[in-house]
Motif scaffolding. Structure first.
Motif, PDB file in Angstrom:
ATOM      1  N   HIS A 165     -39.727   6.366 101.361  1.00 46.41           N
ATOM      2  CA  HIS A 165     -40.689   4.427 100.007  1.00 46.41           C
ATOM      3  C   HIS A 165     -40.778   5.709  98.628  1.00 46.41           C
ATOM      4  O   HIS A 165     -40.489   5.451  97.620  1.00 46.41           O
ATOM      5  CB  HIS A 165     -41.645   4.003 100.027  1.00 46.41           C
ATOM      6  N   HIS A 168     -37.360   6.064  97.127  1.00 47.35           N
ATOM      7  CA  HIS A 168     -36.639   5.137  96.745  1.00 47.35           C
ATOM      8  C   HIS A 168     -37.028   4.696  95.734  1.00 47.35           C
ATOM      9  O   HIS A 168     -36.208   4.355  95.004  1.00 47.35           O
ATOM     10  CB  HIS A 168     -36.778   3.729  98.285  1.00 47.35           C
ATOM     11  N   VAL A 173     -32.555   6.759  97.525  1.00 48.69           N
ATOM     12  CA  VAL A 173     -32.559   6.528  98.864  1.00 48.69           C
ATOM     13  C   VAL A 173     -32.330   4.710  98.363  1.00 48.69           C
ATOM     14  O   VAL A 173     -32.866   4.187  97.761  1.00 48.69           O
ATOM     15  CB  VAL A 173     -33.779   6.118  99.778  1.00 48.69           C
ATOM     16  N   TRP A 174     -31.259   4.448  99.216  1.00 47.55           N
ATOM     17  CA  TRP A 174     -30.164   3.204  98.935  1.00 47.55           C
ATOM     18  C   TRP A 174     -31.299   1.773  99.117  1.00 47.55           C
ATOM     19  O   TRP A 174     -31.403   1.284  97.990  1.00 47.55           O
ATOM     20  CB  TRP A 174     -29.467   3.010  99.641  1.00 47.55           C
ATOM     21  N   LYS A 175     -31.778   1.973 100.512  1.00 50.93           N
ATOM     22  CA  LYS A 175     -32.392   1.123 101.326  1.00 50.93           C
ATOM     23  C   LYS A 175     -33.214   1.978 102.047  1.00 50.93           C
ATOM     24  O   LYS A 175     -33.705   2.439 102.155  1.00 50.93           O
ATOM     25  CB  LYS A 175     -31.406   0.043 101.709  1.00 50.93           C
ATOM     26  N   VAL A 176     -34.819   0.358 102.301  1.00 52.21           N
ATOM     27  CA  VAL A 176     -35.511   1.682 103.274  1.00 52.21           C
ATOM     28  C   VAL A 176     -36.300  -0.161 103.666  1.00 52.21           C
ATOM     29  O   VAL A 176     -35.921  -1.203 103.766  1.00 52.21           O
ATOM     30  CB  VAL A 176     -37.436   1.485 102.108  1.00 52.21           C
TER      31      VAL A 176
END
Length: 253
Positions: A165, A168, A173-176
């Motif tokens: 997170h 992100h 980070v594209w998606k968690v």
């Protein structure tokens, strides 16, 4: 056990690492990974590669026990060269690489995801470089591609980790997603990329690499020289002797 490649959807190659119990790769494992990623990228049918792992975590770095068993520097040199090849294979892959990260991503894992084109992570994923606790140096080059400069330094000096997170929030980070949705989320992003024209996506990868402000291969190689210096001085062995295996507080920090 080892590295395997599958093609679950048109245009997508999934390279999976599986070295129980914690995906701490021996020397040959890094070379296997490099070969698999390069082969997937060379396949004219492939337009995106997903790099993922089985087990508790994505990657715990090099196999420290293998180096401790070696009375000379053969294992160290092998690990250095193997990591260099694996990191370079991800960076130089002819098509975009999506890293699907679940659980811990430590040490060499940072080198892999830092050179990937996009990262999808599970909500239990943590990222960090415990190198100073392992008698090593390296991959600050790649951590600096994931977090701002001062945070990279603080994480490096303390051996602490950042959560998925947190990354992100920094945009790396594209998606968690929940752990059980990780593969689907990575394939979804890879599928969107794979729907592009195959020739154009390869040109795009080469173009983006060409405008990178830092030569990640030379920068990482520079770092590796200090790892070897630490070994020659004896400080690396002294620190490694106090090393605790991933799975205790280090992976949970």
């Amino acid at each position: 056990m080892g590295v395997s490649t599958a093609s679950p959807e048109k245009g997508i190659s999934v390279v999976t690492v599986d070295f129980p119990p914690v995906n701490a790769l021996p020397v040959h494992g890094w070379y296997e990974l490099a070969d698999a990623v390069r082969a997937a990228g060379r396949d004219p049918e492939t337009r995106c590669v997903v790099l993922t792992a089985e087990g508790r975590g994505f990657n715990a770095g090099v196999d420290i026990k293998q180096m401790q068993r070696d009375r000379g520097h053969t294992a160290l040199l092998g690990a250095n060269r193997g990591c260099y090849e694996a990191f370079a294979a991800v960076y130089e892959c002819e098509v975009p690489v999506v890293a699907a990260v679940g659980g811990f991503c430590l040490g060499g894992g940072i080198g892999l995801v830092g050179n990937a084109d996009a990262i999808v992570a599970s909500d239990d994923a943590v990222f960090g470089l415990p190198e100073l606790d392992r008698g090593a140096l390296g991959a600050a080059t790649h951590l600096a591609r994931l977090v701002p400069q001062h945070l990279m330094r603080a994480l490096y000096y303390t051996s602490r980790t950042a959560t998925a997170h947190e990354l992100h929030a920094h945009g790396s980070v594209w998606k968690v997603v929940p752990r059980d949705q990780l593969r689907a989320a990575a394939l979804e992003l890879a599928g969107e990329i794979a729907r592009k024209d195959g020739t154009l996506i390869r040109l795009a990868k080469a173009a983006i690499n060409g405008i990178d402000p830092v030569d990640v291969r030379r920068s990482y190689r520079f770092e590796q020289g200090f790892t070897f210096e630490a070994n020659l001085s004896g400080v690396a062995d002294r620190v490694r002797d106090t090393f605790k295996a991933v799975g205790t507080e280090e992976a949970e920090r």
